[in-house]
Structure formats: structure tokens, C-alpha cells
Write a protein that holds these residues in place. Structure first.
Motif, short mmCIF file in Angstrom:
data_model
loop_
_atom_site.label_atom_id
_atom_site.label_comp_id
_atom_site.label_asym_id
_atom_site.label_seq_id
_atom_site.Cartn_x
_atom_site.Cartn_y
_atom_site.Cartn_z
N SER A 25 0.85 -1.20 0.00
CA SER A 25 0.00 0.00 0.00
C SER A 25 0.88 1.24 0.00
O SER A 25 2.08 1.15 0.22
CB SER A 25 -0.89 0.00 1.25
OG SER A 25 -0.15 0.48 2.36
N PRO A 26 0.27 2.41 -0.26
CA PRO A 26 1.04 3.66 -0.21
C PRO A 26 1.72 3.86 1.15
O PRO A 26 2.78 4.49 1.23
CB PRO A 26 -0.02 4.73 -0.45
CG PRO A 26 -1.09 4.05 -1.22
CD PRO A 26 -1.10 2.64 -0.72
N GLU A 27 1.14 3.32 2.21
CA GLU A 27 1.71 3.49 3.55
C GLU A 27 2.87 2.56 3.82
O GLU A 27 3.66 2.80 4.73
CB GLU A 27 0.66 3.20 4.63
CG GLU A 27 -0.60 4.00 4.53
CD GLU A 27 -1.63 3.45 5.49
OE1 GLU A 27 -1.82 4.07 6.55
OE2 GLU A 27 -2.22 2.38 5.21
N ASP A 110 5.14 -3.62 12.16
CA ASP A 110 5.04 -2.26 12.72
C ASP A 110 3.85 -1.51 12.14
O ASP A 110 3.08 -0.88 12.86
CB ASP A 110 6.33 -1.47 12.45
CG ASP A 110 7.50 -1.98 13.30
OD1 ASP A 110 7.24 -2.75 14.24
OD2 ASP A 110 8.65 -1.61 13.01
N LEU A 111 3.70 -1.59 10.82
CA LEU A 111 2.58 -0.92 10.17
C LEU A 111 1.25 -1.54 10.60
O LEU A 111 0.27 -0.83 10.86
CB LEU A 111 2.74 -1.00 8.65
CG LEU A 111 1.61 -0.40 7.81
CD1 LEU A 111 1.33 1.05 8.21
CD2 LEU A 111 1.96 -0.47 6.32
N ALA A 112 1.23 -2.86 10.72
CA ALA A 112 0.01 -3.55 11.16
C ALA A 112 -0.37 -3.10 12.57
O ALA A 112 -1.55 -2.89 12.87
CB ALA A 112 0.22 -5.06 11.12
N ARG A 113 0.62 -2.90 13.42
CA ARG A 113 0.34 -2.43 14.79
C ARG A 113 -0.18 -1.01 14.79
O ARG A 113 -1.01 -0.64 15.61
CB ARG A 113 1.60 -2.51 15.65
CG ARG A 113 1.89 -3.90 16.16
CD ARG A 113 2.99 -3.89 17.21
NE ARG A 113 3.30 -5.23 17.67
CZ ARG A 113 2.59 -5.87 18.59
NH1 ARG A 113 1.54 -5.29 19.14
NH2 ARG A 113 2.92 -7.09 18.95
N THR A 114 0.32 -0.19 13.87
CA THR A 114 -0.17 1.19 13.74
C THR A 114 -1.65 1.18 13.34
O THR A 114 -2.44 1.96 13.86
CB THR A 114 0.64 1.94 12.67
OG1 THR A 114 2.02 1.86 13.00
CG2 THR A 114 0.22 3.40 12.61
N LEU A 136 -4.14 -5.42 7.09
CA LEU A 136 -3.64 -5.37 5.72
C LEU A 136 -3.92 -4.01 5.07
O LEU A 136 -3.32 -3.66 4.06
CB LEU A 136 -4.30 -6.49 4.92
CG LEU A 136 -3.51 -7.26 3.88
CD1 LEU A 136 -2.11 -7.63 4.37
CD2 LEU A 136 -4.27 -8.52 3.49
N GLY A 137 -4.85 -3.25 5.64
CA GLY A 137 -5.18 -1.94 5.10
C GLY A 137 -6.25 -1.98 4.04
O GLY A 137 -6.34 -1.09 3.20
N LEU A 138 -7.09 -3.02 4.05
CA LEU A 138 -8.12 -3.17 3.03
C LEU A 138 -9.44 -2.53 3.46
O LEU A 138 -9.85 -2.65 4.61
CB LEU A 138 -8.36 -4.66 2.76
CG LEU A 138 -7.18 -5.43 2.19
CD1 LEU A 138 -7.51 -6.93 2.11
CD2 LEU A 138 -6.80 -4.89 0.82
N GLU A 150 0.07 -6.52 -9.05
CA GLU A 150 0.51 -5.35 -8.28
C GLU A 150 -0.66 -4.40 -8.04
O GLU A 150 -1.49 -4.24 -8.93
CB GLU A 150 1.62 -4.62 -9.05
CG GLU A 150 2.92 -5.41 -9.11
CD GLU A 150 3.48 -5.76 -7.74
OE1 GLU A 150 3.38 -4.90 -6.84
OE2 GLU A 150 3.96 -6.88 -7.57
N PRO A 151 -0.72 -3.84 -6.83
CA PRO A 151 0.24 -3.92 -5.72
C PRO A 151 0.00 -5.09 -4.77
O PRO A 151 0.46 -5.04 -3.64
CB PRO A 151 0.03 -2.59 -5.00
CG PRO A 151 -1.44 -2.34 -5.16
CD PRO A 151 -1.82 -2.91 -6.51
N PHE A 152 -0.73 -6.10 -5.24
CA PHE A 152 -0.97 -7.27 -4.39
C PHE A 152 -0.13 -8.45 -4.86
O PHE A 152 0.40 -8.47 -6.00
CB PHE A 152 -2.45 -7.67 -4.42
CG PHE A 152 -3.36 -6.62 -3.86
CD1 PHE A 152 -3.59 -6.52 -2.51
CD2 PHE A 152 -3.98 -5.70 -4.71
CE1 PHE A 152 -4.42 -5.54 -1.99
CE2 PHE A 152 -4.82 -4.72 -4.20
CZ PHE A 152 -5.04 -4.64 -2.84
#
Length: 204
Positions: A25-27, A110-114, A136-138, A150-152
Motif C-alpha cells: 500500500s502507499p503506507e 510495525d505498520l500492522a500495529r499502527t 492489511l489496510g483493506l 501489483e500492488p498485491f
DNA sequence: CGGTCGATACACT
DNA sequence: GTGTATCGACCGT
């Protein structure tokens, strides 16, 4: 790969357990190893009618991706606050899918925890369909996107998972007799399998 | 570890 | 207007 996913969701389930789904993802990047799935059928399966499926009453604006090609995502919003993600199975038109019910974060913790600040332990980050989607940010904005491009990225395990358990559905009301059928598949004993309404397991 | 309960906004009828 | 493919907080063991 897409061909492999183009069968009945209940046959595809054992192949997907242990697979790693990645979203750049962009993040940032998060990867989840899938440990629990639940099968949903389309409205044309006369052998096992599936009133618990979003497709039971035919195609709508929301469930449209389920009628498309295998390997795409179907993401929906529920209970006023949660997103849940499915991977579409079956040939186009059959509307079969696998709900991603649980997983283990193998990259981007780390991102998942955020994204999931309430998780106390790492195994809670994706143990549950809404948790997995959030980690996952979905969101529904991703519904219909191709999980195989892409991006998956979806990487199947080299060898098919050995210890698989099956059981009835979780959390679907009005499913009636469909509870008698083993719709749910998980890696036996895996700590990241969702704990809600735990069902009695039986060997796959 | 396991059970109960309230929150919340959207899709569909 | 109705029902929801859930989560987290809180309680008890």
C-alpha cells in the motif's frame, strides 16, 4: 495460479491455507500468512444452496466482484464499523469466494500495529476477519481489485498444508441447514485462528 | 481462558 | 425500516 483458484471455494480452501497475501500500500507493505478461511457459494449451486452468502439473492452493487474472475478481492463493510475481505473463487459467474478469517503477520508488523493499536499481542493482529482486513489496510475501496497483480501478491505454500481442520460457519444468522456443512477451514492448532464461537473441529 | 453485551453506518427490501 | 460473514471491554474462573 488464477486457474488454481477457479474451482469450488471448498476445494480451493486447503490450497490457500498457509498462503501469504501481500499488499504494497502507499503506507507500506504488510504480508499475512492465511491460517483460517470460510467458504461461500454462489446462487447457482443447487446441490448446496447457501442462504448465508451475500450472493444468495443474486447480483447487487456490493457483491458484484464475487461474480467476476477468481483471484480478485471482495471487501464489504459490516456492523457499522468493520471491513471483511474475501478472495473470489470459481469460474466467472459462479460467485464463490473464501472469507479470510484469520492470519499471521509475517511482514510489516510495525505498520500492522499502527493500523490496529488495540492489539496486545502479535497473534491478535489478524486473528479475525475484520482484524485481518484492517491489518492489511483493506477497505471497500479495494473491493474488486486483483489480488494476483501489483500492488498485491499471493504466494501459495510450496507443499499443501498438512494439518487442516474443518467445521461449521461462524457468525452467519439465518444460515439454516448450511450449518451442517463444513464451510470453515483452518490450520489445526494455529494460534492465530479466530477464537469466536469456536466450533468443534473434525479432520479435513 | 471463556462468556456476555453494546456500538455503529451501510446495503438492501 | 431492518438486519448485519465483528470487535473489544468487562466480567468470572
Amino acid at each position: 495460479m488464477r486457474q488454481l483458484l477457479s474451482g469450488d471455494a471448498r476445494h480451493v480452501a486447503p490450497l490457500v491455507l498457509g498462503a501469504v497475501l501481500t499488499y504494497d500500500s502507499p503506507e507500506g507493505t504488510v504480508s499475512v500468512r492465511i491460517t483460517e478461511v470460510e467458504a461461500y457459494l454462489g446462487p447457482h449451486d443447487s446441490l448446496h444452496p447457501d442462504p448465508g452468502s451475500h450472493t444468495f439473492r443474486g447480483q447487487t452493487g456490493r457483491n458484484k466482484p464475487m461474480f467476476g474472475p477468481a483471484g480478485h478481492l471482495y471487501v464489504y463493510f459490516t456492523y457499522g464499523m468493520h471491513y471483511c475481505a474475501n478472495i473470489v473463487c470459481g469460474p466467472p459467474g459462479t460467485a464463490s469466494a473464501l472469507l479470510l478469517r484469520g492470519g499471521e503477520i509475517v511482514d510489516g508488523e510495525d505498520l500492522a500495529r499502527t493500523r490496529r493499536p488495540t492489539s496486545k499481542s502479535a497473534k491478535d493482529l489478524a486473528s479475525g476477519p475484520a482484524r485481518l482486513a484492517t491489518a492489511l489496510g483493506l477497505t471497500t475501496a479495494d473491493s474488486g481489485r486483483d489480488a494476483l497483480g501489483e500492488p498485491f501478491r499471493l504466494e501459495l505454500p510450496v507443499t499443501r498444508a498438512r494439518d487442516i481442520s474443518t467445521g461449521p460457519r461462524v457468525g452467519v444468522s439465518g444460515a439454516g441447514g448450511s450449518h451442517a456443512y463444513p464451510w470453515r477451514y483452518w490450520l489445526t492448532g494455529d494460534p492465530t485462528v479466530s477464537r469466536y464461537k469456536a466450533a468443534k473441529a473434525r479432520p479435513a
